[in-house]
Design an enzyme around this catalytic site. Structure first.
Site, short mmCIF file in Angstrom:
data_model
loop_
_atom_site.label_atom_id
_atom_site.label_comp_id
_atom_site.label_asym_id
_atom_site.label_seq_id
_atom_site.Cartn_x
_atom_site.Cartn_y
_atom_site.Cartn_z
N LEU A 106 49.98 48.69 25.04
CA LEU A 106 50.73 49.31 26.13
C LEU A 106 50.81 48.40 27.34
O LEU A 106 51.79 48.44 28.10
CB LEU A 106 50.08 50.63 26.54
CG LEU A 106 50.13 51.77 25.51
CD1 LEU A 106 49.34 52.96 26.01
CD2 LEU A 106 51.57 52.18 25.23
N GLY A 107 49.79 47.58 27.54
CA GLY A 107 49.81 46.68 28.69
C GLY A 107 48.57 45.81 28.70
O GLY A 107 47.55 46.09 28.06
N GLY A 145 46.04 43.67 31.51
CA GLY A 145 45.70 43.53 32.91
C GLY A 145 44.50 42.65 33.12
O GLY A 145 43.98 42.01 32.18
N GLY A 146 44.05 42.61 34.36
CA GLY A 146 42.92 41.75 34.69
C GLY A 146 41.62 42.21 34.09
O GLY A 146 40.68 41.42 33.97
N GLY A 197 41.42 44.05 31.07
CA GLY A 197 41.45 44.23 29.63
C GLY A 197 42.83 44.56 29.11
O GLY A 197 43.83 44.42 29.81
N VAL A 205 45.24 47.51 27.04
CA VAL A 205 45.34 48.96 26.78
C VAL A 205 46.21 49.17 25.55
O VAL A 205 47.31 48.63 25.46
CB VAL A 205 45.93 49.70 28.00
CG1 VAL A 205 46.02 51.19 27.71
CG2 VAL A 205 45.10 49.45 29.24
N LYS A 213 41.40 51.55 26.33
CA LYS A 213 41.26 50.31 27.08
C LYS A 213 40.14 49.47 26.48
O LYS A 213 38.99 49.88 26.45
CB LYS A 213 40.97 50.60 28.55
CG LYS A 213 40.86 49.33 29.38
CD LYS A 213 40.67 49.64 30.85
CE LYS A 213 40.56 48.35 31.66
NZ LYS A 213 40.34 48.61 33.09
N ASP A 262 40.65 48.66 43.24
CA ASP A 262 41.81 47.88 42.74
C ASP A 262 43.07 48.75 42.79
O ASP A 262 43.76 48.92 41.79
CB ASP A 262 41.54 47.39 41.32
CG ASP A 262 42.54 46.32 40.88
OD1 ASP A 262 43.21 45.73 41.75
OD2 ASP A 262 42.67 46.09 39.66
#
Length: 764
Positions: free
Chosen positions: A446-447, A449-450, A452, A454, A468, A565
């Site tokens: 799904l995405g 990021g910084g 991990g 997902v 995640k 964050d």
């Protein structure tokens, strides 16, 4: 007298028995050779004539299978009576017959012109080979155009073009009619094409080209005659293999393959309903539908051979007498429709291979030797492999248990039991998550990021979740992980993404959240296909809901939770565009005495609190600063940081502060926001943002103040008086009422300290 009578009777019975045995032994052999009705010739020269074909009306099944044997030729010729075709072969098993048909030609003389008929039609006589028995085989025949330049084609019963091709030759070389050929009937001097199925009639045509006529491609070499005909594919390949000379002017016949069938009643299902005229007369026979049009043929059943069209025509095959086809190196016994092959008594093995049968003692000894060798070689390997699997499984179990304890799994379980459960919070196994994500396939991402990656997962109860898979954590972080997970699982707020569980059997714990369908706020405003129209009310609702969620974390959670964050990528939107704060990878639990937390700086550039960067102390005011950037980003539809832009324009916050200094901050807003927002609301929002983005954390409002202020501004935006054509004093009065209702009082002149000690005043 009685004894003599009894003896005579015994002799008669014995004689009758011997006769029946001899008759049984002789009859099958005689019947197996029977291919024709009694008294009918079964050959014409060297060609066998099996029934249903026959010479003369009495010997044939009907007029369509009636043949003639013309003995004026040597060898005699077999002729189809109905259409005078010359047959050279008949086959019961394949349902095929081969006929010889003259090739049609058209010749051109350079002095006299076209020889013979000047029309393109070269076959005035209809070529009909029996509409109720024969068809031209589409699989075994090809249409051929020979000579050059030549464009030949043929039409069917209805006058429609059904097949054709064009052949050309290279320009003349020397005295020859055409240049050297590349060989084969592939278009140079000779071409071929397929024909349709169920064809029993055709008319041949050829397009005449005189020297110099036609397309320039056709102005190459020429031949005296051009032919068009139908011919067997194997004959074509054999005749025109290599580099043949296509320049010929003689008459010649070509073989054509015909598919024949019984076509008087349709296919097998129709034929079996009319048993009086059913052609498959033998008991051990079966019906096969024709492959070319309506009709059927008969074949002997497996294990039998002969003529299925005659009574008793299919006889059992003695496989034991045909070792070339039915291999048996033991004792062979023929049975009806089959045979058995066994090793002789006292021997064992495989009788279907040479020397496959061994004497029992030798076989037993060989079997023992083979078994002993196999056991001696493979058993230790099998035991070693099984032992290896057991050890690996135990090692995996110990590793999972070590990670589980290291990540605080035991403590988390104790807290869950002592706390009376965790509101549906569950500890998942790695196998459950691997199954839910198809072993963490790339198409489930799904995405990234910084903190991990997902993944989208589907649990066994068909519940869709977001999983995640975090990156590495320090050992000091994992010690507090269990306590933090337990506290996060207690959070129950509609605008905070729900933590459903975790997996602690891996080196870095995995977290399982509820799935939110509409992606992130970042993609909503900055994605490849961003939403063009976002109303001011929708924007205010999203930031108001997000502010409420952060206020809940700061004030209502026990102990308070600092997100650490906040950014548009960590605010999710559901199908109704309700905001849900997510991603607590950098979150911290505030101590009970509200002391500031000294920690390694984490977060995202462009959103980080400058005071946090300098002091490494994360406070609730750090979240306020980051949230101010989110509000500014949503109202301007500009990214928080542009690393590839000019140095003075890289930070959205810096651009906003500079614009405020110049009194041009309205120009930064999105066009739609600028059109919907009046001057009073612009002043209010600018004032709130400048307080949130203050360099000094103590001057920033709390998340409670921010949430209340945004909710007040949203109600003010929705009030019908805002859209009415009133004066500024009425709007200011309304804004004052909303301020009092929200218990949020502002000074008439609020001075903010900005960069380099400058001050700016907002009059409300």
């Amino acid at each position: 007298m009685t004894e003599m009578t009894t003896s005579a009777l015994h002799l008669q019975v014995l004689a009758l028995t011997v006769f029946l045995v001899c008759a049984a032994a002789v009859t099958p052999a005689a019947s197996a050779q029977q291919q024709q009705l009694p008294g009918c010739p079964d050959k014409c020269g060297d060609i066998s004539i099996p029934y249903p074909f026959g010479i003369g009306a009495r010997c044939a099944r009907d007029q369509y299978f009636e043949l003639e044997c013309n003995r004026a030729y040597s060898p005699p010729r077999l002729i189809v009576s109905t259409h005078r075709q010359h047959l050279v072969n008949l086959s019961l098993a394949d349902g095929e017959a081969t006929a010889l048909i003259n090739a049609r030609r058209q010749c051109y003389n350079s002095t006299e012109g076209l020889i013979g008929d000047a029309n393109n039609y070269v076959n005035k006589d209809i070529t009909l080979v029996g509409s109720n028995a024969y068809r031209f085989s589409a699989a075994r025949n090809r249409f051929v155009a020979l000579g050059c330049p030549n464009m030949g084609y043929f039409v069917d019963t209805y006058g429609y073009y059904v097949s054709g091709c064009t052949s050309i030759c290279r320009p003349s070389q020397g005295n020859g009619a055409s240049g050297a050929s590349t060989g084969g009937c592939t278009g140079e001097g000779c071409c071929q094409s397929r024909i349709p199925t169920n064809t029993d009639y055709y008319e041949l045509y050829v397009q005449t080209f005189k020297p110099g006529e036609g397309d320039p491609i056709l102005r190459g070499g020429t031949t005296a005659c051009r032919y068009v005909f139908l011919a067997e594919d194997k004959w074509i390949d054999t005749t025109y293999r290599g580099h043949p000379d296509f320049d010929r002017n003689d008459d010649f016949a070509v073989p054509v393959v015909l598919n024949w069938a019984i076509r008087n009643v349709g296919n097998c299902s129709a034929a079996t309903r009319n048993m009086t005229d059913y052609a498959c007369r033998s008991v051990n026979s079966h019906c096969i539908d024709s492959i070319d049009g309506p009709g059927y043929r008969c074949n002997c059943s497996q294990g039998y051979e002969g003529n299925p069209y005659l009574d008793g025509g299919c006889q059992d095959i003695n496989e034991c007498e045909r070792p070339d086809k039915y291999a048996c190196f033991g004792e062979c016994t023929n049975t009806l429709g089959s045979y058995s092959c066994m090793c002789p008594r006292g021997a064992r093995g495989d009788p279907s291979i040479p020397q496959g049968c061994l004497e029992k003692d030798k076989f037993t000894l060989a079997l023992k030797v083979v078994t002993g060798v196999s056991v001696g070689v493979f058993l230790p390997l099998l035991m070693y492999f099984c032992l290896y699997l057991v050890l690996q499984k135990r090692k995996l179990i110990r590793t999972k248990q070590r990670f589980f304890e290291q990540n605080g799994g035991v403590i988390l379980q104790q807290q869950m039991h002592s706390g009376g459960g965790a509101g549906g919070f569950k500890i998942f196994s790695t196998e459950e998550l691997e199954k839910a994500t198809n072993n963490f396939a790339d198409d489930r991402v799904l995405g990234r990021g910084g903190h991990g990656v997902v993944y989208k997962g589907v649990l066994e109860d068909n519940m869709v979740v977001a999983i995640k898979k975090s990156k590495m954590m320090e050992e000091a972080q994992t010690k507090e992980f269990a306590r933090e997970m337990f506290i996060l699982s207690q959070i129950n707020h509609k605008n905070i993404i729900k933590l459903l569980g975790c997996c602690l059997e891996v080196e870095v714990p995995m977290l399982i959240y509820e799935f939110v369908s509409n992606g992130t706020l970042y993609h909503y405003i900055h994605g490849k296909e961003p939403i063009a129209h976002i109303s001011l009310d929708t924007r205010l609702r999203i930031v108001a809901e997000s502010a409420k969620a952060l206020f809940y974390m700061h004030s209502s959670a026990s102990p308070p939770i600092l997100h650490g964050d906040i950014k548009t990528a960590n605010i999710l939107l559901d199908d109704k565009l309700n905001a849900k704060v997510s991603d607590f990878g950098a979150s911290k639990l505030a101590p009970a005495d509200e002391a500031e937390i000294a920690t390694l700086v984490q977060g995202t550039c462009g959103y980080l609190d400058p005071e946090y960067l300098m002091t490494c102390q994360l406070t609730d005011k750090s979240d306020v600063y980051s949230f101010g950037v989110v509000v500014l980003e949503l109202l301007t539809r500009k990214k928080a940081l542009y690393l590839d832009g000019p140095e003075e324009d890289r930070s959205l916050v810096s651009c906003f502060i500079t614009a405020v200094k110049a009194g041009r901050h309205q120009e930064l807003l999105d066009n739609q926001v600028r059109n919907e927002m009046n001057e009073e609301m612009l002043t209010e929002i600018a004032h709130l943002l400048m307080r949130c983005l203050s360099m000094n954390g103590e001057e920033r409002p709390t998340m409670k103040e921010v949430a209340e202020r945004l909710e007040m501004l949203r109600r003010y935006q929705q009030h019908p008086w805002v859209e009415a054509e009133g004066n500024a004093e009425e709007n200011q009065s309304l804004l004052g009422i909303e301020q009092r209702n929200s218990n949020y009082q502002l000074k008439q002149h609020d001075v903010l300290d900005l960069e380099e000690g400058s001050t700016y005043t907002f009059s409300l």
